[in-house]
Enzyme design. Structure first.
Site, PDB file in Angstrom:
ATOM      1  CE  LYS A   1      17.227  -3.721   6.260  1.00 14.28           C
ATOM      2  NZ  LYS A   1      18.242  -3.314   5.294  1.00 14.28           N
TER       3      LYS A   1
ATOM      4  CG  HIS B   1       5.837  -6.460  -0.206  1.00 14.58           C
ATOM      5  ND1 HIS B   1       4.982  -5.820   0.667  1.00 14.58           N
ATOM      6  CD2 HIS B   1       6.935  -5.676  -0.303  1.00 14.58           C
ATOM      7  CE1 HIS B   1       5.557  -4.713   1.094  1.00 14.58           C
ATOM      8  NE2 HIS B   1       6.734  -4.599   0.513  1.00 14.58           N
TER       9      HIS B   1
END
Ligand code: GLN
Ligand code: ZN
Length: 758
Positions: A109, A697
Site C-alpha cells: 500500500k 491466496h
C-alpha cells in the site's frame, strides 16, 4: 495572475481505457504499439482537461503503464537479478507481474491509501545506472501538444525508504548509490528547457522519521538544488503533516514546498518558517482523497489565514495530493440521484474548483466571468443543501448516536466462554472457515440478472438457496464443525451492507486505481446511517434450518465498512463509524433472536485505518475498538462472537485486538508459520484464536502432512483449548476443486492431531 497547481492526475482514463488496452495486451490480443497509442492519447487528453480548466502547473511523468515507483526503479536501473536479461516492455511488465521463470516484485500500500505500489528491491551487489528516457520523453511529448509541464518524480528519500533490501540490511545503507543517480537525472532534465519546475514527491516525510533519515534531508536537497540554476525544485508531501521535514527544508535552496492542509492541519505551524525563508508554498486545499464538492468559501477562508503569514504572491493553490485517488469524471454518472450527485466532485470537477478558488483568491470575485460565477453560485448552493438535506440528516440516528452508552457486552470473557463451551459443545481445535465459498460464474451471472431484472426475485432466491444447500452438504460431508452459508448473495463484503443501509451511495463509474490495471469502485457514505430492515437474517436462518450443526452468521464490522468507503467529511469519521456500529448491533440482535449462536463480525480493514502519525494512533484505536464493541454489544453471554482480520502484523496492536474482546479471532498467518502468533502467547492473550493453517491466496492445495505440521507449530505457541483451525481468509476467489480438497485435507489433519493428542 492566479497561480494554481495540480499534484498529479488519474491516468487510467475516464472509461478505463488504459486498463482495457493493458489487459488486452497481456492476453496477447493486441500489440504493444496499441498500448503506446492509447497511452499517448490519454496523456494528451488528460493534459488538455487540465489546461482547459485553467490549471497553470500540469504534470508530466504522473502517467505510468503500471506504477510510478516501478518507473523510478527502472529509471535508476534498480532491476532485480532475476529480470536483468530482459529488455523494454518485457522487462517492465515482468517486474510488475512476474513471468514463467521469475516471481513478480512485491506490492504494498502507498502510505495510507488503497493504491498499491511495486516495492523496489535493492541489493548491495547490484550496479545501478540511470535511464531517464521515460521522463525526458513524456516532457517532450507534452511539449509537442502544447503543454509546458512540470516534471514529477518520486524523491530519493521516499524511493529508498519505501524500497526493501533483498540481501538483508538497511535500505539507507545504499543511499549513497541512489543519490548520485538523482543528480545525474536532474542534470539531464535541466537540459530540456531554460526553466523547468521539478516536483519531487517525498510523502515519506509525513511519517515519524528517525533521526538518521531526517539527517539526510539537508544534504540531499542542498545537493539536488545545486545541480542546475535552470531547475526550480518543488518538494511536495501529502496525506499528513510534514512539520519536521519542513523545518529542515526551509534551510535548503529548494524553491517550493508543497503541503497538505486538509490531512495535515499541523502544517499551518510551518507557515512562519516558510515565509521567513522566502519559499513558495504549494497549498494543498482541494481534497484529492475524497469525492465531495469543495466548500469554496471555507477554502477561501483557509487561504486567507495562510496569506496572513505567507506572502500572497508566494502561494500556489493546489490539490491536497495527486487526484489519482479520486474517480475520474462525474459525466458518466447517469443513474445517480441528482441531489446527491450535486454534492460530488471527481477529478475533472476538482480542476474547476482549484481554478475557481485561485481566481477568486488572487483576482477577487469581481473578476469572475459568467460561467465562473455560476459555478461559484452552484457550489455555495450545493454546500448549503448538504448542511440541511433530509437525505443526509436523520434526527433519530443522531439522537441515538449521541445517547448510546452501551459499549460493553454482558459478562467478562472468562464467564462467557465457559457458558459458550457448555452450550455449543465444540471440540478443541474446532474446524471452521472464514465465510465465503467460491464465487462461480453462475453466481455472478445470477446476481447480475437479478440486478437487471432479467430474473425474478424468487428465481434469484432459489438459485442462492441451491448454492447454500450445496455448501452445507459439502461442509457436512467433509466433517467441518462450525458451518457457514458461503456468502453467495454478496458481491463484496462492504457493498453488500452498504446497499442495504440508508445514507450509502453507489457510483456507476467511480473507479479508482488500486494497482496496475486494477480499479475499485468504493461506495460512499453521504448521510446518517441506519438499517431500515434486517440485512442477513433470512439467508442465515435459511442456512441454519438446513443443518443440525452450528451455522455462523456473517457480518462486516463498522471499521471495515468505513475504511473501504468514501466517507462524508461534514462530521467526524468516528461519528460515522459509531452510526454504522449501531446499525450492525441491530443486526446482531436480530440474528441472535433468530436462533443464531455464533456471529462473526469481520474487521478485515481494521489495521488499514491506522493513522500515519503515531501520535494519532491512540485516538483511532479508541473509537475503532469502541465501535467494534458497540456492534457486538447486543450479543448475550451465550452468543459467541468471532471476528476475522486479514494479513496483519499484530505486534504493535495486540493490546488493542485484545480490547476488542471478541470470543474468537481468525487471522491470516499461514504464510509466516507460527511467527505472527507468538505475540498472542507473549502477552497472555486470553480469547480464542484461529490462525489460518493454509494460504488461500494461491491455487495450491496443501497436503495433509503440511497442515499437520502447521498445526503442530501452532500448538508450540498456544494450547489446544485456545485454538481453532481454519483457512486464512475467505474462499471466494478460489475454485471449487481447490477448496474441496484443501478443506478435506484440513479436516483430516485435525483428526490426526486429535488422535495424537489423546
Ligand atoms: N467473511 C469474508 C469472506 O470470507 C471475509 C473476507 C475478508 O476478510 N477479506 O469472504
Ligand atoms: Zn481475510
Amino acid at each position: 495572475m492566479s497561480k494554481n497547481y495540480v499534484i498529479g492526475f488519474p491516468r487510467i482514463g475516464e472509461q478505463r481505457e488504459l486498463k482495457k488496452v493493458l489487459e488486452s495486451y497481456w492476453a496477447q490480443n493486441t500489440c504493444f504499439e496499441d498500448v503506446q497509442k492509447t497511452a499517448s492519447e490519454l496523456k494528451q487528453r488528460h493534459g488538455n482537461y487540465q489546461k482547459d480548466a485553467g490549471i497553470d502547473y500540469i504534470s508530466s511523468n504522473d502517467f505510468s503503464l503500471y506504477d510510478n515507483m516501478l518507473d523510478m526503479a527502472v529509471t535508476l536501473g534498480a532491476i532485480p537479478q532475476r529480470f536483468q536479461a530482459l529488455k523494454n516492455e518485457e522487462l517492465y511488465f515482468s517486474m510488475a507481474r512476474g513471468n514463467k521463470g521469475a516471481v513478480a516484485m512485491e506490492m504494498t500500500k502507498w502510505l495510507n491509501t488503497n493504491y498499491h505500489y511495486i516495492v523496489p528491491e535493492l541489493s548491495i551487489e547490484d550496479e545501478y545506472k540511470l535511464n531517464g528516457t521515460k521522463i525526458i520523453n513524456e516532457y517532450k511529448e507534452a511539449h509537442a501538444y502544447g503543454i509546458k509541464t512540470k516534471i514529477n518524480i518520486i524523491g530519493p528519500i521516499t524511493f529508498t525508504g519505501l524500497s526493501k533490501r533483498v540481501d538483508g540490511g538497511d535500505v539507507f545503507a545504499l543511499y549513497n548509490k541512489i543519490l548520485p543517480l538523482y543528480e545525474e537525472l536532474l542534470s539531464e532534465i535541466s537540459q530540456l528547457d531554460s526553466e523547468i519546475i521539478l516536483q519531487i514527491e517525498e510523502p515519506i516525510f509525513v511519517k515519524d522519521l528517525d533521526a538518521k533519515v531526517l539527517s539526510l534531508i539537508k544534504p540531499t536537497y542542498d545537493r539536488l538544488a545545486c545541480v542546475s540554476p535552470k531547475l526550480k525544485i518543488a518538494v511536495v508531501t501529502y496525506f499528513e503533516n510534514s512539520c519536521e521535514a519542513t523545518n529542515i527544508l526551509v534551510h535548503t535552496p529548494v524553491d517550493f514546498i508543497g503541503l497538505d492542509f486538509l490531512h495535515g492541519v499541523e502544517n499551518l505551524k510551518s507557515l512562519e518558517l516558510i515565509a521567513k525563508s522566502n519559499k513558495k508554498l504549494i497549498a494543498g486545499i482541494v481534497d484529492g482523497r475524497n469525492i465531495w464538492k469543495n466548500d469554496i468559501d471555507k477554502s477561501l477562508q483557509l487561504l486567507k489565514n495562510i496569506s496572513q503569514t505567507v506572502n500572497k504572491d508566494d502561494i500556489f493553490i493546489s490539490s491536497s495530493c495527486s487526484l489519482l485517488h479520486t474517480p475520474f469524471s462525474l459525466k458518466y454518472e447517469e443513474k445517480m440521484d441528482e441531489e446527491i450527485k450535486n454534492w460530488l466532485s471527481y477529478a475533472v470537477e476538482k480542476l474547476d474548483e482549484i481554478s475557481l478558488i485561485s481566481k477568486i483568491f488572487f483576482e477577487g470575485e469581481k473578476a469572475l466571468n459568467e460561467k465562473e460565477k455560476l459555478l461559484y453560485e452552484k457550489n455555495t448552493k450545493a454546500n448549503s443543501s448538504r448542511r440541511t438535506s433530509s437525505l443526509i440528516h436523520d434526527k433519530n440516528v443522531q439522537h441515538r448516536t449521541e445517547n448510546s452508552t452501551i459499549f460493553e457486552r454482558d459478562g467478562a470473557f472468562e464467564e462467557r466462554i465457559k457458558i459458550q463451551k457448555e452450550l455449543l459443545k465444540y471440540k478443541e481445535l474446532a474446524t471452521t472457515t472464514i465465510g465465503s465459498f467460491p464465487q462461480t460464474q453462475e453466481l455472478r451471472a445470477a446476481r447480475k440478472e437479478f440486478k437487471n431484472l432479467q430474473i425474478t426475485k424468487s428465481e434469484y432466491i432459489a438459485q442462492m438457496k441451491k448454492y447454500i444447500d450445496e455448501c452445507i452438504a459439502f461442509q457436512e460431508e467433509c466433517g467441518l464443525e462450525v458451518l457457514v452459508h458461503g456468502e453467495p448473495e454478496r458481491n463484496d463484503m462492504v457493498e453488500y451492507f452498504g446497499e442495504q443501509l440508508s445514507g450509502y451511495g453507489f457510483s456507476q463509474n467511480g473507479w479508482v486505481q488500486s494497482y496496475g490495471s486494477r480499479c475499485v469502485k468504493p461506495p460512499f457514505i453521504y448521510g446518517d446511517i441506519s438499517r431500515p430492515e434486517p440485512m442477513t437474517v433470512d439467508w442465515i436462518s435459511y442456512a441454519q434450518s438446513k443443518t443440525d450443526k452450528i451455522m455462523k452468521g456473517m457480518l462486516t464490522g463498522p471499521v471495515t465498512i468505513l475504511n473501504w468507503s468514501f466517507v462524508r467529511d461534514d462530521i467526524a469519521r468516528s461519528d460515522v463509524s459509531k452510526q454504522i456500529a449501531l446499525a450492525i448491533s441491530d443486526e446482531v440482535k436480530d440474528l441472535q433472536n433468530a436462533g443464531i449462536k455464533i456471529i462473526q463480525v469481520d474487521e478485515a480493514a481494521f489495521k488499514e485505518g491506522y493513522p500515519l502519525r503515531s501520535s494519532k494512533i491512540s485516538a483511532y484505536e479508541e473509537w475503532a475498538v469502541r465501535d467494534f464493541k458497540i456492534a457486538v454489544s447486543s450479543a448475550k453471554k451465550e452468543t459467541q462472537i468471532h471476528t476475522h482480520m486479514c494479513y496483519s502484523e499484530f505486534n504493535d496492536i495486540i493490546k488493542t485486538i485484545e480490547a476488542m474482546d471478541a470470543d474468537v479471532i481468525s487471522i491470516e498467518t499461514a504464510r509466516s508459520g507460527n511467527k505472527l502468533l507468538k505475540i498472542f502467547a507473549k502477552v497472555g492473550y486470553k480469547q480464542e484464536v484461529g490462525p489460518g493453517v493454509y494460504d488461500i491466496h494461491s491455487p495450491r492445495i496443501p497436503s495433509v502432512d503440511e497442515i499437520v505440521s502447521q498445526i503442530k507449530s501452532l500448538l508450540e505457541v498456544l494450547p489446544k483449548e485456545q485454538l481453532w483451525i481454519n483457512p486464512d481468509c475467505g474462499l471466494k476467489t478460489r475454485k471449487w476443486e481447490e477448496v474441496r480438497q484443501s478443506l478435506i485435507n484440513m479436516v483430516d489433519a485435525v483428526t490426526i492431531i486429535r488422535k495424537e493428542l489423546n
